[in-house]
Enzyme design. Structure first.
Site, PDB file in Angstrom:
ATOM      1  N   ASN A 186       1.300  -2.455   5.341  1.00  8.66           N
ATOM      2  CA  ASN A 186       0.580  -1.195   5.569  1.00  8.66           C
ATOM      3  C   ASN A 186      -0.776  -1.132   4.876  1.00  8.66           C
ATOM      4  O   ASN A 186      -1.666  -0.432   5.337  1.00  8.66           O
ATOM      5  CB  ASN A 186       1.481  -0.041   5.089  1.00  8.66           C
ATOM      6  CG  ASN A 186       0.696   1.229   4.890  1.00  8.66           C
ATOM      7  OD1 ASN A 186       0.383   1.947   5.843  1.00  8.66           O
ATOM      8  ND2 ASN A 186       0.337   1.522   3.638  1.00  8.66           N
ATOM      9  N   TYR A 192     -13.313  -3.494  10.922  1.00 12.83           N
ATOM     10  CA  TYR A 192     -11.981  -2.861  10.951  1.00 12.83           C
ATOM     11  C   TYR A 192     -11.271  -3.140  12.287  1.00 12.83           C
ATOM     12  O   TYR A 192     -10.096  -3.520  12.312  1.00 12.83           O
ATOM     13  CB  TYR A 192     -12.150  -1.360  10.721  1.00 12.83           C
ATOM     14  CG  TYR A 192     -10.871  -0.581  10.568  1.00 12.83           C
ATOM     15  CD1 TYR A 192     -10.108  -0.674   9.403  1.00 12.83           C
ATOM     16  CD2 TYR A 192     -10.425   0.263  11.583  1.00 12.83           C
ATOM     17  CE1 TYR A 192      -8.931   0.063   9.263  1.00 12.83           C
ATOM     18  CE2 TYR A 192      -9.262   1.000  11.442  1.00 12.83           C
ATOM     19  CZ  TYR A 192      -8.518   0.900  10.278  1.00 12.83           C
ATOM     20  OH  TYR A 192      -7.358   1.630  10.142  1.00 12.83           O
ATOM     21  N   ILE A 222      -4.765  10.250  10.929  1.00 13.40           N
ATOM     22  CA  ILE A 222      -3.710  10.726  10.038  1.00 13.40           C
ATOM     23  C   ILE A 222      -4.368  11.288   8.773  1.00 13.40           C
ATOM     24  O   ILE A 222      -5.345  10.720   8.280  1.00 13.40           O
ATOM     25  CB  ILE A 222      -2.748   9.572   9.658  1.00 13.40           C
ATOM     26  CG1 ILE A 222      -2.291   8.800  10.916  1.00 13.40           C
ATOM     27  CG2 ILE A 222      -1.551  10.096   8.869  1.00 13.40           C
ATOM     28  CD1 ILE A 222      -1.566   9.584  11.974  1.00 13.40           C
ATOM     29  N   SER A 251       1.295   3.458  -2.593  1.00 10.84           N
ATOM     30  CA  SER A 251       1.003   4.467  -3.624  1.00 10.84           C
ATOM     31  C   SER A 251       0.434   5.763  -3.063  1.00 10.84           C
ATOM     32  O   SER A 251       0.527   6.817  -3.704  1.00 10.84           O
ATOM     33  CB  SER A 251      -0.007   3.888  -4.626  1.00 10.84           C
ATOM     34  OG  SER A 251      -1.100   3.303  -3.933  1.00 10.84           O
ATOM     35  N   ARG A 252      -0.165   5.700  -1.882  1.00 10.17           N
ATOM     36  CA  ARG A 252      -0.861   6.868  -1.326  1.00 10.17           C
ATOM     37  C   ARG A 252      -0.677   6.898   0.184  1.00 10.17           C
ATOM     38  O   ARG A 252      -0.282   5.899   0.792  1.00 10.17           O
ATOM     39  CB  ARG A 252      -2.373   6.769  -1.594  1.00 10.17           C
ATOM     40  CG  ARG A 252      -2.768   6.840  -3.022  1.00 10.17           C
ATOM     41  CD  ARG A 252      -4.272   6.831  -3.193  1.00 10.17           C
ATOM     42  NE  ARG A 252      -4.866   5.508  -3.071  1.00 10.17           N
ATOM     43  CZ  ARG A 252      -5.844   5.200  -2.198  1.00 10.17           C
ATOM     44  NH1 ARG A 252      -6.320   6.104  -1.377  1.00 10.17           N
ATOM     45  NH2 ARG A 252      -6.347   3.971  -2.174  1.00 10.17           N
ATOM     46  N   ASN A 311      -2.758  -7.653  -5.454  1.00  9.46           N
ATOM     47  CA  ASN A 311      -3.814  -7.580  -4.439  1.00  9.46           C
ATOM     48  C   ASN A 311      -3.278  -8.251  -3.175  1.00  9.46           C
ATOM     49  O   ASN A 311      -3.037  -9.461  -3.163  1.00  9.46           O
ATOM     50  CB  ASN A 311      -5.064  -8.300  -4.957  1.00  9.46           C
ATOM     51  CG  ASN A 311      -6.183  -8.317  -3.934  1.00  9.46           C
ATOM     52  OD1 ASN A 311      -6.061  -7.726  -2.844  1.00  9.46           O
ATOM     53  ND2 ASN A 311      -7.265  -8.993  -4.256  1.00  9.46           N
ATOM     54  N   VAL A 312      -3.117  -7.475  -2.100  1.00 13.48           N
ATOM     55  CA  VAL A 312      -2.509  -8.041  -0.887  1.00 13.48           C
ATOM     56  C   VAL A 312      -3.341  -9.169  -0.278  1.00 13.48           C
ATOM     57  O   VAL A 312      -2.823  -9.975   0.488  1.00 13.48           O
ATOM     58  CB  VAL A 312      -2.237  -6.950   0.179  1.00 13.48           C
ATOM     59  CG1 VAL A 312      -1.146  -5.996  -0.279  1.00 13.48           C
ATOM     60  CG2 VAL A 312      -3.510  -6.211   0.576  1.00 13.48           C
ATOM     61  N   GLY A 347       0.816  -1.217   0.000  1.00 12.14           N
ATOM     62  CA  GLY A 347       0.000   0.000   0.000  1.00 12.14           C
ATOM     63  C   GLY A 347       0.843   1.258   0.000  1.00 12.14           C
ATOM     64  O   GLY A 347       0.630   2.170   0.791  1.00 12.14           O
TER      65      GLY A 347
HETATM   66  P1  NAP Z   1      -5.127   5.109   2.044  1.00 10.70           P
HETATM   67  O1  NAP Z   1      -4.670   6.524   1.898  1.00 10.70           O
HETATM   68  O2  NAP Z   1      -6.542   4.786   1.734  1.00 10.70           O
HETATM   69  O3  NAP Z   1      -4.136   4.177   1.178  1.00 10.70           O
HETATM   70  C1  NAP Z   1      -4.349   2.795   1.173  1.00 10.70           C
HETATM   71  C2  NAP Z   1      -3.222   2.110   0.433  1.00 10.70           C
HETATM   72  O4  NAP Z   1      -3.439   0.688   0.481  1.00 10.70           O
HETATM   73  C3  NAP Z   1      -3.139   2.482  -1.030  1.00 10.70           C
HETATM   74  O5  NAP Z   1      -1.785   2.491  -1.431  1.00 10.70           O
HETATM   75  C4  NAP Z   1      -3.888   1.326  -1.714  1.00 10.70           C
HETATM   76  O6  NAP Z   1      -3.489   1.074  -3.070  1.00 10.70           O
HETATM   77  C5  NAP Z   1      -3.457   0.169  -0.846  1.00 10.70           C
HETATM   78  N1  NAP Z   1      -4.384  -0.957  -0.922  1.00 10.70           N
HETATM   79  C6  NAP Z   1      -5.661  -1.020  -0.472  1.00 10.70           C
HETATM   80  N2  NAP Z   1      -6.188  -2.232  -0.726  1.00 10.70           N
HETATM   81  C7  NAP Z   1      -5.223  -2.950  -1.352  1.00 10.70           C
HETATM   82  C8  NAP Z   1      -5.154  -4.256  -1.876  1.00 10.70           C
HETATM   83  N3  NAP Z   1      -6.184  -5.115  -1.798  1.00 10.70           N
HETATM   84  N4  NAP Z   1      -3.991  -4.660  -2.451  1.00 10.70           N
HETATM   85  C9  NAP Z   1      -2.936  -3.819  -2.543  1.00 10.70           C
HETATM   86  N5  NAP Z   1      -2.930  -2.569  -2.067  1.00 10.70           N
HETATM   87  C10 NAP Z   1      -4.073  -2.135  -1.474  1.00 10.70           C
HETATM   88  O7  NAP Z   1      -4.908   4.590   3.541  1.00 10.70           O
HETATM   89  P2  NAP Z   1      -3.986   5.177   4.711  1.00 10.70           P
HETATM   90  O8  NAP Z   1      -4.783   6.132   5.486  1.00 10.70           O
HETATM   91  O9  NAP Z   1      -2.666   5.583   4.167  1.00 10.70           O
HETATM   92  O10 NAP Z   1      -3.840   3.871   5.624  1.00 10.70           O
HETATM   93  C11 NAP Z   1      -2.699   3.027   5.547  1.00 10.70           C
HETATM   94  C12 NAP Z   1      -2.749   2.040   6.711  1.00 10.70           C
HETATM   95  O11 NAP Z   1      -2.784   2.750   7.951  1.00 10.70           O
HETATM   96  C13 NAP Z   1      -3.990   1.148   6.713  1.00 10.70           C
HETATM   97  O12 NAP Z   1      -3.646  -0.144   7.166  1.00 10.70           O
HETATM   98  C14 NAP Z   1      -4.907   1.815   7.716  1.00 10.70           C
HETATM   99  O13 NAP Z   1      -5.808   0.905   8.289  1.00 10.70           O
HETATM  100  C15 NAP Z   1      -3.893   2.319   8.718  1.00 10.70           C
HETATM  101  N6  NAP Z   1      -4.380   3.428   9.533  1.00 10.70           N
HETATM  102  C16 NAP Z   1      -4.705   4.634   8.965  1.00 10.70           C
HETATM  103  C17 NAP Z   1      -5.153   5.666   9.780  1.00 10.70           C
HETATM  104  C18 NAP Z   1      -5.494   7.026   9.254  1.00 10.70           C
HETATM  105  O14 NAP Z   1      -5.921   7.893  10.043  1.00 10.70           O
HETATM  106  N7  NAP Z   1      -5.312   7.307   7.967  1.00 10.70           N
HETATM  107  C19 NAP Z   1      -5.311   5.453  11.163  1.00 10.70           C
HETATM  108  C20 NAP Z   1      -5.000   4.211  11.692  1.00 10.70           C
HETATM  109  C21 NAP Z   1      -4.514   3.202  10.872  1.00 10.70           C
HETATM  110  P3  NAP Z   1      -4.204   1.844  -4.330  1.00 10.70           P
HETATM  111  O15 NAP Z   1      -3.756   3.285  -4.237  1.00 10.70           O
HETATM  112  O16 NAP Z   1      -3.692   1.180  -5.523  1.00 10.70           O
HETATM  113  O17 NAP Z   1      -5.677   1.719  -4.102  1.00 10.70           O
END
Ligand code: NAP
Length: 243
Positions: A82, A147, A180, A6-7, A55-56, A4
């Site tokens: 991640n 979740y 975040i 890319s973003r 796909n993870v 994950g």
């Molecule tokens: P995000 O901005 O939505 O990015 C999600 C990333 O995961 C993207 O790179 C996406 O790829 C990839 N992804 C999703 N499903 C996938 C799959 N089936 N196979 C391969 N790649 C996949 O999320 P984020 O906020 O950065 O969150 C990252 C991690 O931190 C997650 O585990 C989330 O639960 C955790 N987290 C986030 C927060 C928060 O506040 N943001 C808080 C607690 C925990 P594509 O771009 O190709 O779709």
């Protein structure tokens, strides 16, 4: 290796690892253009960053990706699981698909990549595995049963792995972010941003680099005596004090 990447948080981790001198492979699912641009932008001055589609949730994809990385760079030192998604809805309305999608993407993915990485890391007698949990693992947020279960599962899984791999100099830890600034939190921040900031003692949302910093710490050689832990990076959100 970062899933994950890319973003959002994963992208921040890829940038930080590359800046620290690591060769970085990262997995994306659908953001092909953003992923390839990130890899190209960071691959300068001898730095190598490689974007891999997959796909993870698929064991076959995880096996292929880890094998490709080892074939290319002959070893795997650091694995950051991640990738994650949310499908928030109250349990009464939650479909089986919403349950399975979150468990497969967030938790089964960690099994998939850890299992593929375990033998190479054990043979090399070196490894740093960092799994992305969330404060939701032990917060009782309505609408997050799928979740929260996935993240609590990651923490339990990581503790068992930590004990299994400790003798081989492979550490396994979790980072648990609070709120975040990423695509994942954009909608909830639009709806309730001020209220959320008031609940965070440091009075701001975290940035992907706040999480990347914690990941780099756990990924370092010097962190060899830390294993099976969950590092909360949440601006004090879970301390429960009156602020
Ligand atoms: P995000 O901005 O939505 O990015 C999600 C990333 O995961 C993207 O790179 C996406 O790829 C990839 N992804 C999703 N499903 C996938 C799959 N089936 N196979 C391969 N790649 C996949 O999320 P984020 O906020 O950065 O969150 C990252 C991690 O931190 C997650 O585990 C989330 O639960 C955790 N987290 C986030 C927060 C928060 O506040 N943001 C808080 C607690 C925990 P594509 O771009 O190709 O779709």
């Amino acid at each position: 290796m970062v899933t994950g990447g890319s973003r959002g948080i994963g992208r921040g981790i890829v940038e930080s690892l590359a800046a620290a001198g690591a060769k970085v492979a990262f997995v994306y699912q659908s953001s092909k253009e953003a992923a390839e641009k990130l890899a190209a932008d960071l691959s300068v001055n001898g730095v190598e960053v490689w974007a891999i589609q997959g796909n993870v949730a698929s064991k076959a994809d995880a096996d292929r990706i880890i094998q490709d990385v080892i074939t290319k760079w002959s070893k795997l030192d650091i694995l950051v699981n991640n990738a994650g998604i949310v499908r928030d809805t109250l349990l009464a309305r939650m479909t089986e698909e919403q349950w399975k999608e979150v468990i497969d993407t967030n938790l089964t993915s960690v099994f998939n990549f850890c299992q593929a990485a375990t033998m190479p890391m054990m043979s090399a007698r070196y490894g740093r595995i960092i799994n992305m949990s969330s404060v939701s693992a032990d917060f009782s947020n309505p609408g997050q049963a799928n979740y929260a279960a996935s993240k609590a599962g990651i923490e339990g899984f990581s503790r068992c792995m930590a004990v299994e791999l400790a003798k081989r100099n492979v550490t396994v830890n979790c980072v648990a972010p609070g709120f975040i600034e990423t695509d994942m939190t954009a909608a909830v921040m639009n709806a309730a941003g001020d209220k959320i900031k008031q609940a965070i003692p440091v009075r701001r949302l975290g940035k992907p680099e706040d999480i990347a910093h914690a990941v780099l710490f756990l990924a370092a050689d010097e962190s060899s005596y830390i294993t099976g832990q969950v590092l909360k990076v949440d601006g004090g959100l879970t301390l429960g004090g009156m602020t």
